[in-house]
Motif scaffolding. Structure first.
Motif, PDB file in Angstrom:
ATOM      1  N   ALA A   1       0.836  -1.204   0.000  1.00  0.00           N
ATOM      2  CA  ALA A   1       0.000   0.000   0.000  1.00  0.00           C
ATOM      3  C   ALA A   1       0.873   1.257   0.000  1.00  0.00           C
ATOM      4  CB  ALA A   1      -0.912  -0.010   1.222  1.00  0.00           C
ATOM      5  N   VAL A   2       1.960   1.232   0.811  1.00  0.00           N
ATOM      6  CA  VAL A   2       2.845   2.405   0.881  1.00  0.00           C
ATOM      7  C   VAL A   2       3.540   2.621  -0.462  1.00  0.00           C
ATOM      8  CG1 VAL A   2       4.943   3.309   1.965  1.00  0.00           C
ATOM      9  CG2 VAL A   2       3.182   2.251   3.366  1.00  0.00           C
ATOM     10  N   ILE A   3       3.977   1.496  -1.072  1.00  0.00           N
ATOM     11  CA  ILE A   3       4.668   1.616  -2.378  1.00  0.00           C
ATOM     12  C   ILE A   3       3.703   2.183  -3.418  1.00  0.00           C
ATOM     13  CG2 ILE A   3       5.682   0.271  -4.259  1.00  0.00           C
ATOM     14  CD1 ILE A   3       6.957  -1.498  -2.055  1.00  0.00           C
ATOM     15  N   ALA A   4       2.479   1.701  -3.374  1.00  0.00           N
ATOM     16  CA  ALA A   4       1.468   2.198  -4.324  1.00  0.00           C
ATOM     17  C   ALA A   4       1.255   3.700  -4.115  1.00  0.00           C
ATOM     18  CB  ALA A   4       0.161   1.438  -4.124  1.00  0.00           C
ATOM     19  N   GLU A   5       1.253   4.113  -2.833  1.00  0.00           N
ATOM     20  CA  GLU A   5       1.025   5.525  -2.514  1.00  0.00           C
ATOM     21  C   GLU A   5       2.179   6.401  -3.030  1.00  0.00           C
ATOM     22  OE1 GLU A   5       1.193   8.102   1.589  1.00  0.00           O
ATOM     23  OE2 GLU A   5       0.477   6.044   1.752  1.00  0.00           O
ATOM     24  N   LEU A   6       3.392   5.867  -2.906  1.00  0.00           N
ATOM     25  CA  LEU A   6       4.574   6.677  -3.269  1.00  0.00           C
ATOM     26  C   LEU A   6       5.023   6.446  -4.716  1.00  0.00           C
ATOM     27  CD1 LEU A   6       6.686   6.271   0.020  1.00  0.00           C
ATOM     28  CD2 LEU A   6       5.340   8.243  -0.682  1.00  0.00           C
ATOM     29  N   TYR A   7       4.339   5.548  -5.395  1.00  0.00           N
ATOM     30  CA  TYR A   7       4.783   5.183  -6.742  1.00  0.00           C
ATOM     31  C   TYR A   7       4.845   6.368  -7.707  1.00  0.00           C
ATOM     32  CZ  TYR A   7       5.216   2.881 -11.186  1.00  0.00           C
ATOM     33  OH  TYR A   7       5.652   2.530 -12.437  1.00  0.00           O
ATOM     34  N   PRO A   8       3.837   7.286  -7.680  1.00  0.00           N
ATOM     35  CA  PRO A   8       3.898   8.433  -8.614  1.00  0.00           C
ATOM     36  C   PRO A   8       5.214   9.213  -8.480  1.00  0.00           C
ATOM     37  CG  PRO A   8       1.763   8.349  -7.545  1.00  0.00           C
ATOM     38  CD  PRO A   8       2.595   7.322  -6.889  1.00  0.00           C
ATOM     39  N   ARG A   9       5.673   9.369  -7.268  1.00  0.00           N
ATOM     40  CA  ARG A   9       6.925  10.111  -7.047  1.00  0.00           C
ATOM     41  C   ARG A   9       8.112   9.363  -7.674  1.00  0.00           C
ATOM     42  NH1 ARG A   9       8.621  13.452  -2.585  1.00  0.00           N
ATOM     43  NH2 ARG A   9      10.889  13.547  -2.593  1.00  0.00           N
ATOM     44  N   CYS A  10       8.102   8.021  -7.514  1.00  0.00           N
ATOM     45  CA  CYS A  10       9.179   7.211  -8.091  1.00  0.00           C
ATOM     46  C   CYS A  10       9.150   7.294  -9.618  1.00  0.00           C
ATOM     47  CB  CYS A  10       9.044   5.752  -7.657  1.00  0.00           C
ATOM     48  SG  CYS A  10       9.218   5.512  -5.900  1.00  0.00           S
ATOM     49  N   ARG A  11       7.951   7.275 -10.120  1.00  0.00           N
ATOM     50  CA  ARG A  11       7.822   7.314 -11.583  1.00  0.00           C
ATOM     51  C   ARG A  11       8.342   8.655 -12.105  1.00  0.00           C
ATOM     52  NH1 ARG A  11       1.998   6.141 -13.780  1.00  0.00           N
ATOM     53  NH2 ARG A  11       1.749   8.251 -12.997  1.00  0.00           N
ATOM     54  N   GLU A  12       8.045   9.732 -11.380  1.00  0.00           N
ATOM     55  CA  GLU A  12       8.520  11.065 -11.771  1.00  0.00           C
ATOM     56  C   GLU A  12      10.043  11.063 -11.933  1.00  0.00           C
ATOM     57  OE1 GLU A  12       7.671  14.502  -9.249  1.00  0.00           O
ATOM     58  OE2 GLU A  12       5.519  14.072  -9.511  1.00  0.00           O
ATOM     59  N   LYS A  13      10.710  10.342 -10.992  1.00  0.00           N
ATOM     60  CA  LYS A  13      12.179  10.329 -11.027  1.00  0.00           C
ATOM     61  C   LYS A  13      12.719   9.129 -11.799  1.00  0.00           C
ATOM     62  CE  LYS A  13      14.486  11.817  -7.397  1.00  0.00           C
ATOM     63  NZ  LYS A  13      15.004  11.948  -6.021  1.00  0.00           N
ATOM     64  N   ASN A  14      11.781   8.420 -12.434  1.00  0.00           N
ATOM     65  CA  ASN A  14      12.170   7.264 -13.258  1.00  0.00           C
ATOM     66  C   ASN A  14      12.949   6.233 -12.425  1.00  0.00           C
ATOM     67  OD1 ASN A  14      12.213   5.828 -15.628  1.00  0.00           O
ATOM     68  ND2 ASN A  14      14.151   6.718 -16.322  1.00  0.00           N
ATOM     69  N   GLN A  15      12.483   6.008 -11.187  1.00  0.00           N
ATOM     70  CA  GLN A  15      13.157   5.059 -10.292  1.00  0.00           C
ATOM     71  C   GLN A  15      12.468   3.706 -10.336  1.00  0.00           C
ATOM     72  OE1 GLN A  15      12.671   7.363  -6.765  1.00  0.00           O
ATOM     73  NE2 GLN A  15      14.768   8.199  -6.834  1.00  0.00           N
ATOM     74  N   GLN A  16      13.273   2.659 -10.179  1.00  0.00           N
ATOM     75  CA  GLN A  16      12.702   1.306 -10.141  1.00  0.00           C
ATOM     76  C   GLN A  16      12.585   0.860  -8.674  1.00  0.00           C
ATOM     77  OE1 GLN A  16      15.120  -1.968 -11.379  1.00  0.00           O
ATOM     78  NE2 GLN A  16      13.358  -3.119 -12.146  1.00  0.00           N
ATOM     79  N   ILE A  17      11.413   0.396  -8.289  1.00  0.00           N
ATOM     80  CA  ILE A  17      11.214  -0.057  -6.894  1.00  0.00           C
ATOM     81  C   ILE A  17      10.693  -1.491  -6.890  1.00  0.00           C
ATOM     82  CG2 ILE A  17       8.938   1.113  -6.778  1.00  0.00           C
ATOM     83  CD1 ILE A  17       9.557   1.488  -3.732  1.00  0.00           C
ATOM     84  N   THR A  18      11.340  -2.329  -6.087  1.00  0.00           N
ATOM     85  CA  THR A  18      10.923  -3.740  -6.033  1.00  0.00           C
ATOM     86  C   THR A  18      10.548  -4.104  -4.596  1.00  0.00           C
ATOM     87  OG1 THR A  18      13.175  -4.469  -5.601  1.00  0.00           O
ATOM     88  CG2 THR A  18      12.479  -4.445  -7.905  1.00  0.00           C
ATOM     89  N   LEU A  19       9.617  -4.984  -4.485  1.00  0.00           N
ATOM     90  CA  LEU A  19       9.221  -5.492  -3.154  1.00  0.00           C
ATOM     91  C   LEU A  19       9.310  -7.004  -3.180  1.00  0.00           C
ATOM     92  CD1 LEU A  19       7.920  -5.282  -0.315  1.00  0.00           C
ATOM     93  CD2 LEU A  19       5.699  -5.381  -1.460  1.00  0.00           C
TER      94      LEU A  19
END
Lengths: 264, 515
Positions: free
Chosen positions: B347-365
């Motif tokens: 849920a937290v990753i989903a919430e913060l995902y737009p910010r990661c996408r803005e910076k073109n960052q890859q996030i894995t869980l």
């Protein structure tokens, strides 16, 4: 015999007890721990055994007054150490804690050599006679416990003082004990005929007998002598006055140095 | 004074020793003085007795003092103990003596008590002129036993007068003595017997004082334990009854202090949360107005962006302060429930995902679905802070890896399948950012601390509360947090270990999420 043994042991342990207890409060104030005391005790006891073992040889020195002369030298050395400790306690020469540890260790070790030697010599006379030795040991134990008790009470009395009173009391007691050492050493040199023997200045045996408990305590604290010669009394007062005079002089010099440093 | 108990034992034992032994010495001196008086009295009694034997002695003397075979005068010798010695002289002739006494006078014939050395022993001697009447014994009156002696010799004089004394009778002297060494040894032995118990009782006394002082200090120890076992947030007053009078004042003072502390904490908490609440609304309005101004007025682009960044920083700080307030211990304990940590992380990753996408960052869980007893809001805040930090400080195009797994504590019992029992939950967040220097890793948990100070090099919005909040949450859950270098991504790795309060983490169906 019982009383003789008690008085001999009491006289020595009372003096050492008062001195060590005051020095312990000094060490406690500077948070020096107790290791120095262990070293001082070990060194003092070994020194006393060696000294007592060679007393025959020592007593032949200086035309058969070696014991008196060596004891006097030890007591004058204790006085000088106490004088330096008083100056340190008064915070005049800012010597390091290490230097204070050495001074405390040296003073206690010298005091133990002086006091324990007398006890060892006294008891060595009873070796071989178990019945008498047992009685003498019991009497000595009473004297030892009395000395230790006074030392312990002295320590806790100083520790329970208000902080602002501790330093003056420490300096006062150390100055008295030191002056007492000078008086005793002078008496020894008079006995050795190194100093002139003249008629006593006063006689207070009726008021405060030396063998009584208060007399012993007074002897331990300031070397009470019921019939002192003018030389003994003069040196006692001189040694006593030396401590506050040196403290005042050191304060004056250090204050002057500080003013000069600020004006430059 | 490092210990009251030790202090009391030493001081009490010292005082008892001092008083007892001084009393014993005083007793010894008095006993010895009394023994000396007794010895003198005994000597005068002996002298009295010997004087009463006068007639018999004279007869024996008349017969026995005739010249012997070799012309020597034979004096009668009487049976006596070896510790006693005597001579009886009359008109310069020895009438009788003990067998350990010499033929010649032991002492000059001068009335009174004397100390005398004979055959290597110390003797207490009494010389009495037995021929004089009762008033003639002044010479011995100077001794400590003078009174008794006067009385005794008065009797002696009377006895002599009654029998054969007259004005023409030649001088008769009685010399009697007793071994002082033997007598003193005997008396000292008796005194020693009375002193021994005082010495032997000392260790017993020490043990008794130790126990009694311990017993007396028990209420103090109980009070100390009570205060020690209290939780940090427990500011309830202590029960004031059941303590001895000396401790009642202390308990009352402690209660008063606790009450003041409680009020101060409450005031502080209320102030922070109220201030944050009050600031939230005007800040939201400010942000809206700022957005409208940016749309309507032709403003300098850089200044507007700086203003927006400042408002964002203020807004972030207020949210963090509110988060801290919500995590106070009193609120924390009431919200514990079993929660799936992996689900919270998703849920937290989903919430913060737009910010990661803005910076073109890859996030894995990488997460095992695990549920533990925890405060879900607190864990969400923890994850949000950690992932948000990782995103903030990782460069554009960087990577963030989050993993959640069960782990075990070494040394714990093995499970039935021979594997260590997994009783902890491990949350790891790694990033490819600059990391935190080892020297600053302890300080980053301090409130309002930021690496590099206020002029933080990243230019990211922050107030230095994020890791402090994370640390606070970890401690509330009695967990551990560790910062180090990520071996895979090269940036910071945060490892949070949370113990499971009630049993092992509950395993849920496996999931691997790759955003």
């Amino acid at each position: 015999m019982l009383l003789d043994a008690v008085i001999i042991v009491l006289r020595e342990t009372l003096e050492a007890g008062v001195l060590v207890s005051v020095l312990l409060t000094v060490g406690n104030r500077y948070k020096l721990g107790l290791r120095w005391l262990a070293w001082a005790f070990s060194g003092g006891m070994v020194g006393a055994i060696i000294y007592a073992g060679n007393m025959g040889l020592v007593s032949h020195w200086f035309d058969y007054v070696g014991q008196e002369v060596v004891n006097a030298i030890i007591q004058y050395s204790i006085y000088l150490s106490l004088l330096l400790i008083c100056l340190f306690v008064a915070s005049i020469p800012r010597i390091s804690s290490r230097a204070l540890i050495y001074l405390l260790t040296l003073t206690v070790a010298l005091a133990l050599i002086r006091e324990a030697t007398e006890i060892i010599i006294f008891y060595s006379g009873f070796i071989g006679n178990s019945a008498v030795f047992s009685k003498a040991a019991t009497s000595g134990f009473i004297g030892l416990m009395l000395g230790l008790s006074v030392g312990a009470l002295c320590y806790f009395s100083i520790m329970s003082l208000k902080p602002r009173h501790v330093k003056p009391v420490q300096i006062g007691v150390l100055a008295l004990v030191g002056a007492g050492m000078v008086a005793q050493a002078t008496q020894l040199l008079i006995q050795a005929d190194w100093l002139p023997s003249v008629a006593p200045l006063w006689d207070t045996r009726e008021i405060l007998p030396e063998a009584s408990m208060p007399g012993q305590l007074a002897y331990a604290i300031f070397g009470y002598e019921a019939t002192p010669t003018p030389l003994e009394a003069g040196l006692f007062l001189g040694a006593l006055a030396c401590t506050p005079l040196l403290i005042a002089l050191s304060r004056f010099i250090s204050g002057k140095t500080l003013i000069e440093a600020r004006t430059q | 004074m490092s210990s009251i108990r030790l202090y009391l034992i030493i001081v009490l034992l010292s005082t008892i020793c001092l008083v007892n032994f001084v009393a014993a010495l005083h007793g010894y001196r008095s006993s010895m003085a009394e023994a000396d008086r007794l010895l003198d009295r005994q000597l005068s009694d002996s002298a009295n007795l010997l004087a009463r034997l006068d007639i018999a002695l004279r007869e024996v003397a008349n017969e026995g003092s005739s010249p012997g075979q070799h012309g020597e005068v034979q004096h009668p010798q009487l049976v006596h103990p070896q510790t006693l010695m005597f001579q009886i002289w009359q008109g310069g002739h020895l009438l009788a003596r003990s067998d350990n006494a010499p033929d010649g006078p032991i002492l000059p014939l001068e009335s009174g008590f004397h100390a005398h050395n004979h055959k290597g022993l110390r003797w207490r001697m009494l010389v009495v002129n037995a021929s004089i009447d009762s008033g003639a014994d002044a010479g011995v009156g100077e001794t400590s036993a003078g009174n008794s002696l006067t009385s005794s010799l008065g009797g002696l004089g009377g006895g002599i007068d009654a029998n054969d004394h007259n004005s023409n009778k030649p001088d008769r002297w009685v010399i009697v003595g007793q071994s002082a060494d033997a007598y003193r040894t005997l008396v000292e032995g008796v005194i020693f017997e009375s002193i021994w118990p005082i010495i032997w009782v000392l260790p017993v006394l020490g043990v008794l004082i130790w126990l009694i002082v311990g017993l007396g200090l028990r209420p103090l120890r109980q009070l100390a334990r009570l205060l020690e076992e209290r939780k940090a947030d427990d500011l309830m007053p202590l029960v004031e009854t059941g303590y001895p009078g000396e401790l009642t004042t202390l308990v009352a003072s402690t209660n008063s202090l606790l009450a003041r502390l409680s009020e101060a904490f409450e005031r502080e908490k209320r102030f922070a949360s109220d201030a944050a609440h009050e600031l939230r609304t005007p800040l939201a309005v400010l942000k809206v107005n700022l957005h409208n101004i940016a749309a309507e007025v032709d403003m300098d682009n850089a200044s507007l962006q700086e203003l927006e960044a400042s408002v964002d920083r203020m807004s972030h700080s207020i949210e963090q302060i509110l988060a801290l307030y919500r995590l106070t211990p009193d609120k924390f304990n009431s919200t514990l429930s079993r929660a799936d940590i992996s689900a919270l992380a998703r849920a937290v990753i989903a919430e913060l995902y737009p910010r990661c996408r803005e910076k073109n960052q890859q996030i894995t869980l990488e997460a095992e679905p695990l549920a533990i007893e925890c405060d879900a809001f607190a864990i969400t805040t923890l994850l949000r802070n950690l992932i948000d930090n990782a995103s903030k400080y990782s460069p554009a195009g960087g990577s963030i890896a989050v993993s959640i797994s069960a782990s075990s504590i070494s040394g714990r019992p093995m499970s039935t399948r021979g594997q260590p029992q997994k009783n902890r939950l491990l949350i790891t967040v790694e990033d490819s950012g600059p990391g935190i220097p080892a020297s600053s890793r302890d300080q980053v948990f301090d409130r309002f601390y930021r690496v590099g100070g206020d002029q933080h090099g990243s230019g990211e919005v922050g107030c230095g509360l994020g890791l402090s909040i994370v640390d606070h949450i970890v401690h509330l859950h009695q967990g551990e947090i560790e910062l180090d270098l990520s071996p895979n991504l090269g940036g910071l790795r945060v490892k949070v270990t949370l113990p499971c309060q009630q049993g092992a983490p509950v395993a849920l169906p496996m999931a691997l999420v790759n955003v």
